[in-house]
Scaffold this motif. Structure first.
Motif, mmCIF file in Angstrom:
data_model
loop_
_atom_site.group_PDB
_atom_site.id
_atom_site.type_symbol
_atom_site.label_atom_id
_atom_site.label_comp_id
_atom_site.label_asym_id
_atom_site.label_seq_id
_atom_site.Cartn_x
_atom_site.Cartn_y
_atom_site.Cartn_z
ATOM 1 N N LEU A 49 0.781 -1.316 0.408
ATOM 2 C CA LEU A 49 0.046 -0.012 0.058
ATOM 3 C C LEU A 49 1.016 1.315 0.037
ATOM 4 N N LYS A 50 0.466 2.203 -0.627
ATOM 5 C CA LYS A 50 0.948 3.665 -0.574
ATOM 6 C C LYS A 50 0.595 4.171 0.719
ATOM 7 N N LEU A 51 1.552 4.798 1.675
ATOM 8 C CA LEU A 51 1.275 5.209 2.785
ATOM 9 C C LEU A 51 1.133 6.854 2.805
ATOM 10 N N PHE A 52 1.905 7.430 2.151
ATOM 11 C CA PHE A 52 2.125 9.063 2.059
ATOM 12 C C PHE A 52 1.837 9.501 0.602
ATOM 13 N N ASP A 53 1.281 10.770 0.567
ATOM 14 C CA ASP A 53 1.167 11.265 -0.499
ATOM 15 C C ASP A 53 1.923 12.570 -0.358
ATOM 16 N N ARG A 54 2.935 12.675 -1.467
ATOM 17 C CA ARG A 54 4.176 13.801 -1.145
ATOM 18 C C ARG A 54 3.723 15.101 -2.297
ATOM 19 N N ASN A 55 3.551 16.185 -1.572
ATOM 20 C CA ASN A 55 3.578 17.619 -2.449
ATOM 21 C C ASN A 55 4.585 18.386 -2.064
ATOM 22 N N THR A 56 4.567 19.579 -2.534
ATOM 23 C CA THR A 56 5.655 20.401 -2.582
ATOM 24 C C THR A 56 5.650 21.074 -1.007
ATOM 25 N N ARG A 57 4.798 21.244 -0.381
ATOM 26 C CA ARG A 57 4.739 21.731 0.863
ATOM 27 C C ARG A 57 4.654 20.735 2.231
ATOM 28 N N ARG A 58 4.098 19.495 1.837
ATOM 29 C CA ARG A 58 3.842 18.559 3.049
ATOM 30 C C ARG A 58 3.487 17.280 2.590
ATOM 31 N N VAL A 59 3.966 16.388 3.499
ATOM 32 C CA VAL A 59 3.534 15.145 3.137
ATOM 33 C C VAL A 59 2.472 14.654 4.060
ATOM 34 N N VAL A 60 1.354 14.027 3.430
ATOM 35 C CA VAL A 60 0.250 13.707 3.722
ATOM 36 C C VAL A 60 -0.042 12.012 3.880
#
Length: 317
Positions: A49-60
């Motif tokens: 499973l994918k546990l984190f979504d990464r964007n430019t400002r924060r890991v969610v």
């Protein structure tokens, strides 16, 4: 695919989830950011499973990770608490020690040692049993006790017996008894055949007298048997008569109202031992208590007829 998930994976997952940043989490965990990223990737591959979504400002966290986070925190919290408890026991900050001992040993030095020990380690609790020699040995064999302080009864192969002290047998009776008159030791031949109060065969005292005592007629003419020093005190105080006990037993609480005189011709001695189960290590807490116990024995003035063993057990030196 390697599906092994370790505590390291959980700690890294929880730290990233809490901080929302791989950079911050890596700093808190004292690892490089690349090592942390690799660990999270391993975790994701292991569970599929994918546990984190990464964007430019924060890991969610992903929805699946959000649901799992509470379980991960619980696992880490319980593990850390268990390790803390284990370390606390090793340092004697907490723990429980189970002991059985002869009443005379409890009165003379064991309770004093426990009180002294608890001044340093107040969170340690105790179970203290006053049991017959036969029962004591079986309880140690069965693992129901950490150790016992008593005389040898059967001598189990599974047990180790380390001498702590020896004491000499003598007569105990009321001060108004004919046996109490005079000073110095009595001879076995001076004892009357009437009025003897014996210890039962399942007691350490009774065993020593029956197996090592001289051929005294009173042993075959006993009219009263008891199984504890408490019972003996009541019988002698109210009913008279006399008994034969080791010097240490003749000094327990209440016996100060009675007279004790050593026996000679022959002199009969009892050995009081530390009894432990062979090939089983004592807990650090029990070892520390035993060191305090040995210090207590050697620091106090023992009653006449009682001699402490000169050397401590090698495991406690």
């Amino acid at each position: 695919m390697n599906r092994t998930v370790t505590l390291r994976h959980l700690r890294c997952f929880a730290e990233v989830a809490d901080s929302g940043s791989f950079t911050t989490a890596a700093t808190r965990l004292f690892v490089t950011q690349s090592a942390l990223t690799a660990t999270i990737q391993q975790f994701e591959e292991a569970v599929g499973l994918k546990l984190f979504d990464r964007n430019t400002r924060r890991v969610v966290m992903t929805p699946e990770a959000v649901r799992f986070k509470a379980e991960a925190d619980k696992i880490l919290r319980e593990f850390d608490a268990a390790i803390s408890d284990l370390e606390a026991i090793a340092q004697s900050q907490k723990g429980h020690v189970r002991i059985a001992a002869a009443a005379s040993a409890i009165y003379q030095f064991l309770v004093q040692a426990i009180v002294s020990f608890r001044e340093q380690y107040p969170a340690v609790s105790f179970t203290l049993r006053d049991a017959g020699a036969q029962q004591v040995e079986q309880l140690v064999v069965d693992g129901e006790l950490d150790f016992a302080i008593a005389s040898r009864y059967k001598g189990f192969d599974e047990l180790d017996y380390v001498p702590l002290l020896t004491d000499t047998f003598g007569v105990v009776c009321r001060p108004d008894s004919a046996l109490a008159q005079g000073n110095g030791p009595l001879k076995w031949a001076e004892l009357p055949a009437e009025g003897y109060v014996a210890f039962t065969q399942d007691t350490g005292i009774g065993t020593v007298l029956r197996t090592e005592g001289p051929a005294w007629p009173g042993f075959d003419n006993c009219q009263f048997e008891i199984s504890s020093s408490t019972s003996l005190l009541a019988v002698l105080t109210e009913g008279g008569g006399f008994s034969i006990v080791p010097a240490l037993a003749g000094k327990v609480a209440g016996f100060e109202t009675l007279t004790f005189r050593e026996l000679e011709a022959p002199v009969l001695k009892r050995e009081v031992c530390l009894i432990t189960r062979r090939l089983r290590s004592l807990s650090p807490t029990a070892q520390r208590l035993l060191r305090v116990l040995l210090e207590t024995i050697h620091a106090q003035t023992l009653p006449a007829g009682v001699v402490a063993a000169p050397a401590a057990p090698a495991s406690l030196a």
